[in-house]
Structures are given as C-alpha cells and as structure tokens.
Design a protein around this motif. Structure first.
Motif, PDB file in Angstrom:
ATOM      1  N   LYS A 117       2.209   9.484  -5.711  1.00 11.08           N
ATOM      2  CA  LYS A 117       2.821  10.781  -5.403  1.00 11.08           C
ATOM      3  C   LYS A 117       3.860  11.137  -6.457  1.00 11.08           C
ATOM      4  O   LYS A 117       3.971  12.293  -6.883  1.00 11.08           O
ATOM      5  N   THR A 160       1.127   4.190  -2.824  1.00 12.71           N
ATOM      6  CA  THR A 160       0.969   5.603  -2.463  1.00 12.71           C
ATOM      7  C   THR A 160       2.157   6.415  -2.987  1.00 12.71           C
ATOM      8  O   THR A 160       1.980   7.501  -3.551  1.00 12.71           O
ATOM      9  N   GLN A 161       3.360   5.880  -2.811  1.00  8.19           N
ATOM     10  CA  GLN A 161       4.557   6.577  -3.273  1.00  8.19           C
ATOM     11  C   GLN A 161       4.573   6.695  -4.799  1.00  8.19           C
ATOM     12  O   GLN A 161       4.975   7.723  -5.345  1.00  8.19           O
ATOM     13  N   ASN A 164       0.829  -1.204   0.000  1.00  9.70           N
ATOM     14  CA  ASN A 164       0.000   0.000   0.000  1.00  9.70           C
ATOM     15  C   ASN A 164       0.870   1.262   0.000  1.00  9.70           C
ATOM     16  O   ASN A 164       0.589   2.224  -0.717  1.00  9.70           O
ATOM     17  N   GLU A 165       1.903   1.263   0.815  1.00  6.67           N
ATOM     18  CA  GLU A 165       2.810   2.408   0.882  1.00  6.67           C
ATOM     19  C   GLU A 165       3.528   2.595  -0.454  1.00  6.67           C
ATOM     20  O   GLU A 165       3.694   3.727  -0.923  1.00  6.67           O
TER      21      GLU A 165
END
Length: 108
Positions: free
Chosen positions: A95, A91-92, A87-88
């Motif tokens: 971004k 997200t990155q 998930n991270e």
C-alpha cells in the motif's frame, strides 16, 4: 516458563556433556527433582526443607517433557500470529509503494 525450560535444557545439555546430573549449590547433591510451584530444581535435601514440603515435585525428565509439551502447544498459535503479522506487514508495504507511486504521478 521459558526460563524454566531453558534451565532444564541447559541442565540437560550440561549433564549430557558431563555424563552426570547437575549439583545443588547448597548441598552439593544431585538435582533430580523439579518443584512445580516454585519452578526450580531440587536435591533430596532441598526437597525436605519447609519451603518445599507441601509442593508438588516430579523427576527432572518428567518435568522437562511436560513443559516441552506445553511449549509446543503455545507455539502453534504464536506461529499463526507471526504469519498474520508478516502478511499484514507485506500488505502495508505494498500500500505504501502504491501511494508513493500515486504521489509521483501527481507530481508529474
């Protein structure tokens, strides 16, 4: 611990294929015990050696079952960690794409 389980699983699958238990390399006897302290399979003769005399030994099947339960207990938190990391990572990535779009807009 993973190596131990792999050894037990390999031993089990080989046994099933051959319809017999694996043999001790030293004594050519069936390996039917598991030493919890040294995490290794033993035959009756190895069991009597001074190296394992005071160690806790159990039948292979019981040891395999016990270690499978332990591994299953470790798997849930690890799966959760993998999910969080994925998930991270997503997200990155989002971004990064957003920043690249802003850079392109500024260039225009």
């Amino acid at each position: 611990m993973l190596d131990t389980v792999k050894q037990l699983l390999t031993t089990r699958s080989n046994s099933i294929q051959r319809k017999e238990k694996p043999l001790c390399d030293k004594h050519n006897l069936q390996l039917d015990l598991f030493c919890e302290k040294d995490l290794e399979l033993l035959c009756p003769r190895c069991r009597m050696s001074s190296q394992h005399l005071d160690h806790y030994l159990m039948p292979i099947d019981q040891a395999a079952s016990s270690h499978r339960r332990k591994l299953k207990g470790y798997m849930k938190p690890l799966r959760e960690q993998v999910e969080l990391a994925e998930n991270e990572s997503e997200t990155q990535k989002l971004k990064f794409i957003e920043l690249m779009m802003k850079v392109e807009i500024k260039k225009s």
